[in-house]
Design a protein around this motif. Structure first.
Motif, PDB file in Angstrom:
ATOM      1  N   THR A 179       0.840  -1.186   0.000  1.00 30.57           N
ATOM      2  CA  THR A 179       0.000   0.000   0.000  1.00 30.57           C
ATOM      3  C   THR A 179       0.880   1.242   0.000  1.00 30.57           C
ATOM      4  O   THR A 179       1.834   1.326   0.763  1.00 30.57           O
ATOM      5  CB  THR A 179      -0.893   0.018   1.256  1.00 30.57           C
ATOM      6  N   LEU A 180       0.560   2.170  -0.871  1.00 27.63           N
ATOM      7  CA  LEU A 180       1.314   3.419  -0.935  1.00 27.63           C
ATOM      8  C   LEU A 180       0.778   4.400   0.094  1.00 27.63           C
ATOM      9  O   LEU A 180      -0.432   4.597   0.193  1.00 27.63           O
ATOM     10  CB  LEU A 180       1.212   4.044  -2.321  1.00 27.63           C
ATOM     11  N   THR A 181       1.680   5.005   0.815  1.00 28.08           N
ATOM     12  CA  THR A 181       1.281   6.044   1.759  1.00 28.08           C
ATOM     13  C   THR A 181       1.255   7.385   1.027  1.00 28.08           C
ATOM     14  O   THR A 181       1.792   7.514  -0.089  1.00 28.08           O
ATOM     15  CB  THR A 181       2.274   6.135   2.935  1.00 28.08           C
ATOM     16  N   LEU A 182       0.670   8.372   1.660  1.00 28.16           N
ATOM     17  CA  LEU A 182       0.659   9.719   1.090  1.00 28.16           C
ATOM     18  C   LEU A 182       2.086  10.204   0.861  1.00 28.16           C
ATOM     19  O   LEU A 182       2.398  10.789  -0.178  1.00 28.16           O
ATOM     20  CB  LEU A 182      -0.096  10.684   2.003  1.00 28.16           C
ATOM     21  N   SER A 183       2.952   9.921   1.801  1.00 27.99           N
ATOM     22  CA  SER A 183       4.360  10.315   1.675  1.00 27.99           C
ATOM     23  C   SER A 183       5.006   9.646   0.458  1.00 27.99           C
ATOM     24  O   SER A 183       5.758  10.284  -0.286  1.00 27.99           O
ATOM     25  CB  SER A 183       5.116   9.952   2.952  1.00 27.99           C
ATOM     26  N   HIS A 196      -0.434   8.293 -12.814  1.00 33.25           N
ATOM     27  CA  HIS A 196      -1.000   7.300 -11.895  1.00 33.25           C
ATOM     28  C   HIS A 196      -0.965   7.798 -10.457  1.00 33.25           C
ATOM     29  O   HIS A 196      -1.942   7.654  -9.715  1.00 33.25           O
ATOM     30  CB  HIS A 196      -0.240   5.972 -12.017  1.00 33.25           C
ATOM     31  N   ARG A 197       0.154   8.388 -10.061  1.00 35.30           N
ATOM     32  CA  ARG A 197       0.258   8.914  -8.685  1.00 35.30           C
ATOM     33  C   ARG A 197      -0.701  10.067  -8.455  1.00 35.30           C
ATOM     34  O   ARG A 197      -1.275  10.197  -7.383  1.00 35.30           O
ATOM     35  CB  ARG A 197       1.688   9.350  -8.367  1.00 35.30           C
ATOM     36  N   GLU A 198      -0.897  10.905  -9.477  1.00 31.94           N
ATOM     37  CA  GLU A 198      -1.861  12.005  -9.337  1.00 31.94           C
ATOM     38  C   GLU A 198      -3.282  11.457  -9.181  1.00 31.94           C
ATOM     39  O   GLU A 198      -4.079  11.994  -8.430  1.00 31.94           O
ATOM     40  CB  GLU A 198      -1.780  12.952 -10.537  1.00 31.94           C
ATOM     41  N   ASP A 199      -3.589  10.370  -9.894  1.00 29.05           N
ATOM     42  CA  ASP A 199      -4.892   9.730  -9.741  1.00 29.05           C
ATOM     43  C   ASP A 199      -5.079   9.184  -8.325  1.00 29.05           C
ATOM     44  O   ASP A 199      -6.157   9.285  -7.747  1.00 29.05           O
ATOM     45  CB  ASP A 199      -5.057   8.590 -10.744  1.00 29.05           C
ATOM     46  N   LEU A 200      -4.011   8.610  -7.760  1.00 27.97           N
ATOM     47  CA  LEU A 200      -4.068   8.102  -6.389  1.00 27.97           C
ATOM     48  C   LEU A 200      -4.244   9.207  -5.374  1.00 27.97           C
ATOM     49  O   LEU A 200      -4.887   9.014  -4.340  1.00 27.97           O
ATOM     50  CB  LEU A 200      -2.803   7.308  -6.049  1.00 27.97           C
TER      51      LEU A 200
END
Length: 69
Positions: free
Chosen positions: A3-7, A64-68
């Motif tokens: 799971t990716l954190t906000l950081s 992709h990261r902006e979508d997340l």
């Protein structure tokens, strides 16, 4: 799958932005315009294939990261 954190997401965005700026300065075109042309197959002349592949990859990571986010 981790799971990716906000950081993590923000770190990835900063890293992608740095790489994208490098390519934008080298080729004098924005990443949006580049990716549109690249996706249409209009830039694949073979001479810059490695750069273009890397550039497209970092552009997709950023999207992709902006979508997340």
């Amino acid at each position: 799958m981790a799971t990716l954190t906000l950081s993590d997401i923000l770190d990835d965005l900063r890293a992608a932005d740095q790489v994208l700026r490098k390519f934008e300065q080298r080729y004098w075109v924005s990443s949006d315009v580049f990716y549109d042309l690249y996706s249409q197959g209009k830039l694949d002349d073979g001479e810059n294939l490695e750069d273009f592949s890397e550039w497209a990859g970092f552009y997709k990571i950023k999207q992709h990261r902006e979508d997340l986010l």
